[in-house]
Design a protein around this motif. Structure first.
Motif, PDB file in Angstrom:
ATOM      1  N   VAL A 133       0.843  -1.209   0.000  1.00  0.00           N
ATOM      2  CA  VAL A 133       0.000   0.000   0.000  1.00  0.00           C
ATOM      3  C   VAL A 133       0.873   1.252   0.000  1.00  0.00           C
ATOM      4  O   VAL A 133       0.609   2.216  -0.737  1.00  0.00           O
ATOM      5  N   LEU A 134       1.933   1.251   0.807  1.00  0.00           N
ATOM      6  CA  LEU A 134       2.821   2.416   0.891  1.00  0.00           C
ATOM      7  C   LEU A 134       3.499   2.694  -0.449  1.00  0.00           C
ATOM      8  O   LEU A 134       3.560   3.845  -0.891  1.00  0.00           O
ATOM      9  N   THR A 135       4.000   1.653  -1.086  1.00  0.00           N
ATOM     10  CA  THR A 135       4.653   1.852  -2.392  1.00  0.00           C
ATOM     11  C   THR A 135       3.655   2.314  -3.449  1.00  0.00           C
ATOM     12  O   THR A 135       4.003   3.108  -4.324  1.00  0.00           O
ATOM     13  N   VAL A 141       1.599   9.477  -6.200  1.00  0.00           N
ATOM     14  CA  VAL A 141       1.743  10.914  -5.925  1.00  0.00           C
ATOM     15  C   VAL A 141       2.831  11.500  -6.820  1.00  0.00           C
ATOM     16  O   VAL A 141       3.944  10.970  -6.863  1.00  0.00           O
ATOM     17  N   PRO A 142       2.565  12.594  -7.531  1.00  0.00           N
ATOM     18  CA  PRO A 142       3.585  13.208  -8.391  1.00  0.00           C
ATOM     19  C   PRO A 142       4.790  13.698  -7.596  1.00  0.00           C
ATOM     20  O   PRO A 142       4.672  14.042  -6.414  1.00  0.00           O
ATOM     21  N   THR A 143       5.935  13.751  -8.271  1.00  0.00           N
ATOM     22  CA  THR A 143       7.172  14.141  -7.596  1.00  0.00           C
ATOM     23  C   THR A 143       7.114  15.563  -7.074  1.00  0.00           C
ATOM     24  O   THR A 143       7.626  15.856  -5.982  1.00  0.00           O
ATOM     25  N   GLY A 147       7.861  16.508  -3.302  1.00  0.00           N
ATOM     26  CA  GLY A 147       9.005  17.390  -3.121  1.00  0.00           C
ATOM     27  C   GLY A 147       8.668  18.591  -2.265  1.00  0.00           C
ATOM     28  O   GLY A 147       9.346  18.881  -1.265  1.00  0.00           O
ATOM     29  N   TYR A 148       7.614  19.318  -2.637  1.00  0.00           N
ATOM     30  CA  TYR A 148       7.225  20.493  -1.867  1.00  0.00           C
ATOM     31  C   TYR A 148       6.729  20.114  -0.473  1.00  0.00           C
ATOM     32  O   TYR A 148       6.954  20.849   0.495  1.00  0.00           O
ATOM     33  N   LEU A 149       6.061  18.974  -0.350  1.00  0.00           N
ATOM     34  CA  LEU A 149       5.554  18.536   0.950  1.00  0.00           C
ATOM     35  C   LEU A 149       6.698  18.216   1.908  1.00  0.00           C
ATOM     36  O   LEU A 149       6.715  18.693   3.054  1.00  0.00           O
ATOM     37  N   LEU A 150       7.674  17.408   1.441  1.00  0.00           N
ATOM     38  CA  LEU A 150       8.815  17.071   2.301  1.00  0.00           C
ATOM     39  C   LEU A 150       9.668  18.298   2.596  1.00  0.00           C
ATOM     40  O   LEU A 150      10.217  18.438   3.698  1.00  0.00           O
ATOM     41  N   GLN A 151       9.791  19.189   1.626  1.00  0.00           N
ATOM     42  CA  GLN A 151      10.547  20.427   1.853  1.00  0.00           C
ATOM     43  C   GLN A 151       9.888  21.267   2.946  1.00  0.00           C
ATOM     44  O   GLN A 151      10.567  21.808   3.830  1.00  0.00           O
ATOM     45  N   PHE A 152       8.567  21.369   2.899  1.00  0.00           N
ATOM     46  CA  PHE A 152       7.849  22.154   3.910  1.00  0.00           C
ATOM     47  C   PHE A 152       7.934  21.503   5.288  1.00  0.00           C
ATOM     48  O   PHE A 152       8.202  22.175   6.292  1.00  0.00           O
ATOM     49  N   VAL A 153       7.725  20.182   5.340  1.00  0.00           N
ATOM     50  CA  VAL A 153       7.679  19.482   6.629  1.00  0.00           C
ATOM     51  C   VAL A 153       9.053  19.457   7.296  1.00  0.00           C
ATOM     52  O   VAL A 153       9.212  19.844   8.466  1.00  0.00           O
ATOM     53  N   PHE A 154      10.080  19.004   6.569  1.00  0.00           N
ATOM     54  CA  PHE A 154      11.387  18.781   7.179  1.00  0.00           C
ATOM     55  C   PHE A 154      12.236  20.048   7.276  1.00  0.00           C
ATOM     56  O   PHE A 154      13.055  20.173   8.191  1.00  0.00           O
ATOM     57  N   ALA A 155      12.059  20.996   6.356  1.00  0.00           N
ATOM     58  CA  ALA A 155      12.896  22.196   6.365  1.00  0.00           C
ATOM     59  C   ALA A 155      12.206  23.400   7.011  1.00  0.00           C
ATOM     60  O   ALA A 155      12.847  24.160   7.737  1.00  0.00           O
ATOM     61  N   ALA A 183      14.520   9.770  -5.273  1.00  0.00           N
ATOM     62  CA  ALA A 183      14.563   8.306  -5.234  1.00  0.00           C
ATOM     63  C   ALA A 183      13.226   7.658  -4.920  1.00  0.00           C
ATOM     64  O   ALA A 183      13.094   6.434  -5.089  1.00  0.00           O
ATOM     65  N   LEU A 184      12.247   8.418  -4.462  1.00  0.00           N
ATOM     66  CA  LEU A 184      11.035   7.814  -3.902  1.00  0.00           C
ATOM     67  C   LEU A 184      10.323   6.886  -4.882  1.00  0.00           C
ATOM     68  O   LEU A 184      10.004   5.747  -4.544  1.00  0.00           O
ATOM     69  N   VAL A 185      10.050   7.354  -6.082  1.00  0.00           N
ATOM     70  CA  VAL A 185       9.303   6.523  -7.042  1.00  0.00           C
ATOM     71  C   VAL A 185      10.116   5.290  -7.420  1.00  0.00           C
ATOM     72  O   VAL A 185       9.591   4.165  -7.448  1.00  0.00           O
ATOM     73  N   SER A 186      11.405   5.475  -7.717  1.00  0.00           N
ATOM     74  CA  SER A 186      12.257   4.334  -8.059  1.00  0.00           C
ATOM     75  C   SER A 186      12.375   3.373  -6.874  1.00  0.00           C
ATOM     76  O   SER A 186      12.424   2.154  -7.055  1.00  0.00           O
TER      77      SER A 186
END
Length: 308
Positions: A133-135, A141-143, A147-155, A183-186
């Motif tokens: 399910v996670l994969t 989800v588009p890159t 990208g913007y979500l992880l940038q907002f959350v972690f940074a 790397a997420l999609v790959s």
């Protein structure tokens, strides 16, 4: 092995010529580099004719291609429209993208294969379902969203990352978060490939024989099961190296990384033909070498494979 490598290198020649000619045709035949130099202004006909002659654009397309390839073999990839050598742009952008690709590949290998092995050994269990399910969510989800979500959350929100964007030097520590995004999609595909291959091979005769001999479970998994199950995974990772380097446009835009993706984006946006053709030519070489390396790794993973 030596004869096989030589034969493969010879086979790369027509592939390289065909690929680069197709790229050259798409860029130069379907666009007007001279018009792109002047933007919205109409160039003076005499000036445009002189520029075309200087850039070898007044010749037939096949002559332009032969002239361009002759320059490449001399180490000259042409000059961008801003007057800067394309090789200078490569010298500053390729090392950055190479570091980003290394981070992404390491994450892809370590996390993807680990999750795939765990999921494959527990097929049908709760952890297997969770991983699938996670994969699926990661692939869907588009890159640019992740990208913007992880940038907002972690940074921005948690401040786990010092900088929301990457500095010009792009050291490895600043490329961890962009590497995860790239790397997420790959990683999801590697996890699924590993999981499927492990689940199929775990019931193979050679695994049952190794267990019957009383070999430790760890040795059965690492020396026998995993080694034979990695062939499709290695195939995917090998072809993914070039894809990551050329497909990092979105990630590099999000984190302001001036790498190959950034230069390709700028080149396409401004119709900067020498930059686009030069960078894509190098990426073609990367693809070909990565595929050759994958074929050579087959014999390492599976001793039954021999090259004539």
């Amino acid at each position: 092995m030596g004869r096989y490598v030589i034969r493969r290198l010879l086979q790369m020649i027509p592939v390289f010529i065909g690929s680069t000619f197709l790229i050259f045709f798409m860029v130069y035949a379907l666009g007007d580099p001279v018009a792109a130099l002047f933007g919205d202004k109409a160039p003076d006909p005499a000036t445009a004719a002189r520029i075309r002659k200087d850039l070898y654009l007044d010749r037939p397309l096949w002559e332009q291609y032969l002239h361009y390839m002759g320059q490449i073999f001399q180490g000259d990839f042409g000059t961008a429209f801003n007057g800067q050598k394309v090789t200078e742009l490569m010298a500053t952008s390729f090392p950055v993208t190479l570091r980003l690709t290394i981070v992404a590949i390491l994450i892809e290998i370590l996390v993807g294969i680990t999750l795939g092995v765990v999921s494959g050994l527990r097929r049908g269990k709760a952890i297997d379902t969770s991983v699938l399910v996670l994969t699926l969510v990661v692939i869907s989800v588009p890159t640019f969203v992740t990208g913007y979500l992880l940038q907002f959350v972690f940074a921005v929100k948690w401040h786990w990352v010092k900088r929301a964007s990457v500095s010009q030097d792009a050291p490895f520590d600043e490329l961890i978060l962009p590497g995860v995004v790239l790397a997420l999609v790959s990683l999801a595909y590697v996890t699924r490939l590993t999981r499927t291959s492990i689940a199929e091979n775990v019931k193979a005769d050679y695994v049952r024989t190794a267990v019957a001999k009383g070999l430790p479970r760890r040795r059965v998994i690492t020396r026998h099961l995993l080694r034979n199950s990695l062939i499709p995974v290695v195939t995917f990772i090998g072809t993914d190296i070039g894809a990551l380097m050329g497909g990092a446009i979105v990630t590099e835009r999000i984190f302001n990384i001036h790498g190959v993706g950034y230069q390709l984006y700028q080149g396409i946006l401004r119709n900067n033909s020498p930059t686009v053709v030069g960078f894509v030519t190098i990426l073609v070489i990367v693809f070909l070498l990565a595929n050759l390396l994958v074929d050579l790794l087959y014999a390492v993973l599976d001793p039954r494979i021999r090259y004539a």
